[in-house]
Enzyme design. Structure first.
Site, short mmCIF file in Angstrom:
data_model
loop_
_atom_site.label_atom_id
_atom_site.label_comp_id
_atom_site.label_asym_id
_atom_site.label_seq_id
_atom_site.Cartn_x
_atom_site.Cartn_y
_atom_site.Cartn_z
N ASP A 29 0.95 -1.04 -0.04
CA ASP A 29 0.14 -0.07 0.16
C ASP A 29 0.65 1.20 0.17
O ASP A 29 2.02 1.27 0.86
CB ASP A 29 -1.03 0.15 1.44
CG ASP A 29 -2.01 0.98 1.17
OD1 ASP A 29 -1.61 2.28 0.97
OD2 ASP A 29 -2.96 0.75 1.38
N ILE A 30 0.70 2.19 -0.93
CA ILE A 30 1.63 3.18 -0.87
C ILE A 30 1.24 4.27 0.12
O ILE A 30 2.02 5.39 0.37
CB ILE A 30 1.44 3.79 -2.18
CG1 ILE A 30 0.15 4.57 -2.66
CG2 ILE A 30 2.40 3.12 -3.44
CD1 ILE A 30 0.28 5.20 -3.99
N GLY A 86 -13.05 -2.43 1.28
CA GLY A 86 -13.73 -2.47 -0.02
C GLY A 86 -14.44 -1.23 -0.54
O GLY A 86 -15.14 -1.35 -1.42
N HIS A 93 -9.72 -6.33 -2.44
CA HIS A 93 -8.54 -6.53 -2.01
C HIS A 93 -8.70 -6.53 -0.46
O HIS A 93 -9.50 -6.28 0.10
CB HIS A 93 -7.84 -5.04 -2.02
CG HIS A 93 -8.28 -3.84 -1.85
ND1 HIS A 93 -9.49 -3.36 -2.33
CD2 HIS A 93 -8.22 -2.88 -0.82
CE1 HIS A 93 -9.97 -2.25 -1.78
NE2 HIS A 93 -9.25 -2.01 -0.63
#
Length: 130
Positions: A29-30, A86, A93
């Site tokens: 996750d960024i 979600g 995800h």
């Protein structure tokens, strides 16, 4: 229109991928809650987890379990938390979040902003444990 996750799967945009097979992919996750926060995604673009067919759903969870085992070795933590929310991206995800306290998986808290180099280093560390 393709989701941002489909664009990562198709290599249209970059992602820090740590694991992949024919049906699933895991990447950092960024904007993580904690360092090592991963997203595990089926390659088939489906919006809602309970709309997945049984085989894809089961395969997603087994793939997430494998990735979580490597993540736990790579990031010092008490356990790996799992969340499926979600709402933010219309593509199923599973969040895998290294946890030392309940606060580590609180999605209302401010997200981290690691550099691209920090993400690349973390991805490599996790890959080496898988």
């Amino acid at each position: 229109m393709s989701s941002i996750f489909t664009k990562i799967i198709n290599r249209e945009i970059p992602g820090h991928i740590v694991a992949e097979d024919d049906n699933y992919i895991a990447f950092l996750d960024i904007q993580p809650l904690v360092h090592g926060h991963l997203l595990v995604v089926p390659k088939e673009e489906v919006d809602y987890i309970f709309d997945l067919d049984d085989e894809t759903y089961s395969g997603l969870m087994l793939f997430a379990k494998k990735v979580a085992e490597g993540l736990k070795k790579a990031v010092e933590c008490k356990r790996i938390g799992v969340a499926v929310i979600g709402l933010e991206v219309p593509h199923v995800h599973v969040h895998l979040v290294p946890m030392n306290s309940m606060g580590d998986i609180n999605f209302s808290r401010p997200k981290l902003e690691p550099s691209n180099d920090e993400l690349a280093e973390m991805a490599e560390k996790i890959k080496n444990e898988l």
